[in-house]
Structure formats: C-alpha cells, structure tokens
Design a protein around this motif. Structure first.
Motif, PDB file in Angstrom:
ATOM      1  N   PRO A  23      42.259  42.828  29.978  1.00 47.49           N
ATOM      2  CA  PRO A  23      42.805  41.728  29.184  1.00 47.49           C
ATOM      3  C   PRO A  23      42.967  40.463  30.019  1.00 47.49           C
ATOM      4  O   PRO A  23      43.115  40.518  31.247  1.00 47.49           O
ATOM      5  N   GLU A  24      42.981  39.309  29.344  1.00 42.96           N
ATOM      6  CA  GLU A  24      42.972  38.019  30.030  1.00 42.96           C
ATOM      7  C   GLU A  24      44.122  37.860  31.021  1.00 42.96           C
ATOM      8  O   GLU A  24      43.931  37.427  32.156  1.00 42.96           O
ATOM      9  N   GLY A  25      45.362  38.198  30.583  1.00 42.70           N
ATOM     10  CA  GLY A  25      46.513  38.005  31.455  1.00 42.70           C
ATOM     11  C   GLY A  25      46.429  38.806  32.744  1.00 42.70           C
ATOM     12  O   GLY A  25      46.496  38.244  33.851  1.00 42.70           O
ATOM     13  N   PRO A  26      46.287  40.143  32.653  1.00 41.70           N
ATOM     14  CA  PRO A  26      46.152  40.946  33.873  1.00 41.70           C
ATOM     15  C   PRO A  26      44.929  40.562  34.699  1.00 41.70           C
ATOM     16  O   PRO A  26      44.980  40.568  35.933  1.00 41.70           O
ATOM     17  N   ALA A  27      43.821  40.222  34.024  1.00 43.68           N
ATOM     18  CA  ALA A  27      42.613  39.844  34.750  1.00 43.68           C
ATOM     19  C   ALA A  27      42.854  38.603  35.604  1.00 43.68           C
ATOM     20  O   ALA A  27      42.454  38.536  36.778  1.00 43.68           O
ATOM     21  N   ARG A  28      43.514  37.607  35.031  1.00 44.63           N
ATOM     22  CA  ARG A  28      43.811  36.384  35.775  1.00 44.63           C
ATOM     23  C   ARG A  28      44.724  36.677  36.959  1.00 44.63           C
ATOM     24  O   ARG A  28      44.533  36.137  38.059  1.00 44.63           O
ATOM     25  N   HIS A  29      45.718  37.558  36.740  1.00 42.94           N
ATOM     26  CA  HIS A  29      46.653  37.893  37.811  1.00 42.94           C
ATOM     27  C   HIS A  29      45.935  38.590  38.958  1.00 42.94           C
ATOM     28  O   HIS A  29      46.168  38.274  40.141  1.00 42.94           O
ATOM     29  N   LEU A  30      45.056  39.530  38.635  1.00 39.24           N
ATOM     30  CA  LEU A  30      44.363  40.283  39.675  1.00 39.24           C
ATOM     31  C   LEU A  30      43.400  39.401  40.464  1.00 39.24           C
ATOM     32  O   LEU A  30      43.349  39.460  41.698  1.00 39.24           O
ATOM     33  N   ALA A  31      42.625  38.578  39.743  1.00 39.88           N
ATOM     34  CA  ALA A  31      41.565  37.813  40.390  1.00 39.88           C
ATOM     35  C   ALA A  31      42.066  36.537  41.050  1.00 39.88           C
ATOM     36  O   ALA A  31      41.599  36.170  42.135  1.00 39.88           O
ATOM     37  N   ARG A  32      43.039  35.853  40.420  1.00 39.14           N
ATOM     38  CA  ARG A  32      43.428  34.537  40.914  1.00 39.14           C
ATOM     39  C   ARG A  32      44.728  34.548  41.713  1.00 39.14           C
ATOM     40  O   ARG A  32      44.913  33.720  42.604  1.00 39.14           O
ATOM     41  N   VAL A  33      45.645  35.461  41.358  1.00 36.13           N
ATOM     42  CA  VAL A  33      46.918  35.517  42.074  1.00 36.13           C
ATOM     43  C   VAL A  33      46.835  36.502  43.237  1.00 36.13           C
ATOM     44  O   VAL A  33      47.103  36.155  44.395  1.00 36.13           O
ATOM     45  N   LEU A  34      46.470  37.744  42.911  1.00 34.66           N
ATOM     46  CA  LEU A  34      46.350  38.753  43.975  1.00 34.66           C
ATOM     47  C   LEU A  34      45.046  38.631  44.756  1.00 34.66           C
ATOM     48  O   LEU A  34      44.922  39.208  45.836  1.00 34.66           O
ATOM     49  N   ARG A  35      44.074  37.920  44.179  1.00 36.48           N
ATOM     50  CA  ARG A  35      42.773  37.697  44.814  1.00 36.48           C
ATOM     51  C   ARG A  35      42.074  39.010  45.171  1.00 36.48           C
ATOM     52  O   ARG A  35      41.505  39.176  46.260  1.00 36.48           O
ATOM     53  N   LEU A  36      42.133  39.949  44.238  1.00 37.04           N
ATOM     54  CA  LEU A  36      41.447  41.216  44.454  1.00 37.04           C
ATOM     55  C   LEU A  36      39.967  41.073  44.096  1.00 37.04           C
ATOM     56  O   LEU A  36      39.607  40.360  43.159  1.00 37.04           O
ATOM     57  N   GLY A  37      39.128  41.773  44.828  1.00 29.42           N
ATOM     58  CA  GLY A  37      37.698  41.722  44.577  1.00 29.42           C
ATOM     59  C   GLY A  37      37.130  43.092  44.259  1.00 29.42           C
ATOM     60  O   GLY A  37      37.869  44.069  44.080  1.00 29.42           O
ATOM     61  N   GLU A  38      35.826  43.168  44.179  1.00 23.72           N
ATOM     62  CA  GLU A  38      35.155  44.434  43.884  1.00 23.72           C
ATOM     63  C   GLU A  38      35.549  45.492  44.908  1.00 23.72           C
ATOM     64  O   GLU A  38      35.648  45.223  46.100  1.00 23.72           O
ATOM     65  N   GLY A  39      35.810  46.681  44.412  1.00 24.26           N
ATOM     66  CA  GLY A  39      36.209  47.786  45.270  1.00 24.26           C
ATOM     67  C   GLY A  39      37.709  48.007  45.339  1.00 24.26           C
ATOM     68  O   GLY A  39      38.155  49.038  45.849  1.00 24.26           O
ATOM     69  N   ALA A  40      38.493  47.056  44.815  1.00 24.23           N
ATOM     70  CA  ALA A  40      39.947  47.204  44.837  1.00 24.23           C
ATOM     71  C   ALA A  40      40.376  48.317  43.888  1.00 24.23           C
ATOM     72  O   ALA A  40      39.825  48.487  42.798  1.00 24.23           O
ATOM     73  N   GLN A  41      41.389  49.067  44.294  1.00 24.27           N
ATOM     74  CA  GLN A  41      41.887  50.185  43.496  1.00 24.27           C
ATOM     75  C   GLN A  41      42.928  49.709  42.484  1.00 24.27           C
ATOM     76  O   GLN A  41      43.744  48.834  42.768  1.00 24.27           O
ATOM     77  N   LEU A  42      42.914  50.322  41.302  1.00 26.62           N
ATOM     78  CA  LEU A  42      43.875  50.032  40.238  1.00 26.62           C
ATOM     79  C   LEU A  42      44.355  51.327  39.624  1.00 26.62           C
ATOM     80  O   LEU A  42      43.726  52.381  39.769  1.00 26.62           O
ATOM     81  N   ARG A  43      45.469  51.230  38.910  1.00 27.30           N
ATOM     82  CA  ARG A  43      45.878  52.304  38.011  1.00 27.30           C
ATOM     83  C   ARG A  43      45.987  51.702  36.624  1.00 27.30           C
ATOM     84  O   ARG A  43      46.630  50.667  36.430  1.00 27.30           O
TER      85      ARG A  43
END
Length: 243
Positions: A23-43
């Motif tokens: 979803p847009e909100g979590p996606a923005r947080h992961l990519a722009r705030v936490l700056r996570l990239g490919e290979g990052a682990q999630l639950r």
C-alpha cells in the motif's frame, strides 16, 4: 545491534511465492523514510491471523513490491476475547483508547453515543472517522506484533449495543463493590463498557446493570475516558488473559 524488521499490514491473502505491491503509505515509509532497498527483510500480516516473512524485490519511487517467502499462523492473541464499548471522545483521546486497547489484546471495539458524550457523527464524517479508527487499530497491530486486526464497528447508541451483549462476563466502569473479578470463573469472552468524560448517566448505568453488567471499580481516583480502558483491560488480561 539487531535491526528491527518492519511489520506491514496488507489486506490480501498471503501465499508463499507471491509478489505483493505494498500500500502507498507503508511503501513510502519503507522506501523514502527507512530507505530500504531490494533484499530487505519484512514481516507482513493480513489482519485475519496470518503472518509472513517477506523480502523486497522492488523499491522504487513508483512502487514497492515484496515477495512472500514463508507463511505461518500469527501469534499474540489473548485467550480472553473482550468486546470494548467505548464512548466516543474528542480529538486524539479516542485514537489513544483504541491504540492501547489493541495493544492489550482487545477482540472488538464499538464506539458508542452516550447521553453525556459531546461527539455526534453523521454521514461521510462518520465513515471517515470509522476508517481512521480502523487504521489506528491496524497500526497498533503492526507495532505490538498481533496478526489479527480487531474490527472497529460503526458507532451506535449505547442502548443498541447493550441489547446485543451475550458475553458471560459483562462489566461497566462505575463505582461498585470491590472484588467483582474475583467472583467470576475464567470466561472466554467479556464485554467492557467505558463511559465518556462526563460519565454515564444514572439511567445508562441502570440499563447496563439491568442487562447483567457488573460494576467494576478502579480505585478512589477518577480516570480519564482514554485511561480507563487501559487500566480495566490490564486487570482483565492479568486475571483471565495472558498478562
């Protein structure tokens, strides 16, 4: 130091091997705030009791995609299912009550209109507020580790809510006889009624006790409407749940 793995609520079926556009909100947080990239682990969790380990396979400004690697039943649900009837309060007080109730394992929440309550919602405003409260509950689950998001039901009158109650243990926060919890065997379900800042009216208390609600006393001090469910749910979870 161990890196905290983000937990994200996604309202979709979780199947090992599937790719899920976040979803847009979590996606923005992961990519722009936490700056996570490919290979990052999630639950990920679906809000219905299923949790998954996942990995980011795309993290661009346009979209973030996670691949589900392993699916399992979620944890964190209490053996005591409490339905909280919470009088609607202004501002962020209601958000706080919902957030903390979810953290304390509540199973369902119904916002209530009461005589002394000063919030009245109608039409689109009620629908927007309900969606906001449900999002607060989902966010609380992300934080506390629950995989099941408790439903926040549409607001209704206290009278209507009382007529639907069939839980074996029903409690209304009101000065009464101490030790009411000690007089009950461990129930599987309970209903908890919390009044507004101005308290329940005598007629509302009479209606609740007429529907087999016992008065729960929380000591000599008067608690705010958003503090009361935290204390009451803590007592219930300690006595009958998993604290």
């Amino acid at each position: 130091m161990a890196i905290k793995v983000p937990r994200i609520h996604v309202a979709t079926e979780l199947v090992a091997g599937d790719d899920i556009v976040l979803p847009e909100g979590p996606a923005r947080h992961l990519a722009r705030v936490l700056r996570l990239g490919e290979g990052a682990q999630l639950r990920l969790f679906d809000g219905r009791g299923v949790e998954a380990e996942a990995v980011l396979v795309e993290a661009s400004r346009k979209r973030v995609v996670a691949r589900v690697e392993h699916v399992a039943a979620g944890r964190g649900e209490s053996p005591l299912a409490v339905h909280l009837g919470q009088a609607i309060s202004k501002g962020d007080r209601m958000d706080y009550a919902i957030q903390k109730a979810v953290e304390l394992g509540v199973a369902e929440i119904t916002p209530l209109y009461t005589e002394h309550g000063d919030v009245r919602l109608k039409g689109d405003r009620e629908a927007r507020k309900l969606a906001h409260w449900q999002a607060v509950a989902a966010s609380a689950c992300e934080q506390c580790g629950r995989a099941t998001v408790p439903p926040v039901h549409p607001p209704r009158s206290l009278a209507d809510w009382l007529t639907e109650r069939d839980e074996p243990l029903r409690l209304v926060l009101h000065p009464g006889t101490p030790g009411v919890l000690d007089r009950h065997e461990a129930p599987a379900r309970a209903a908890l009624l919390i009044g507004p800042e101005g308290g329940l009216s005598s007629a509302e208390v009479d209606a609740a006790t007429g529907d087999d609600f016992a008065s729960l006393t929380l000591g000599p001090r008067i608690l705010r409407t958003e503090t009361a469910p935290v204390v009451a749910l803590t007592l219930l979870q300690d006595r009958f749940g998993d604290l």
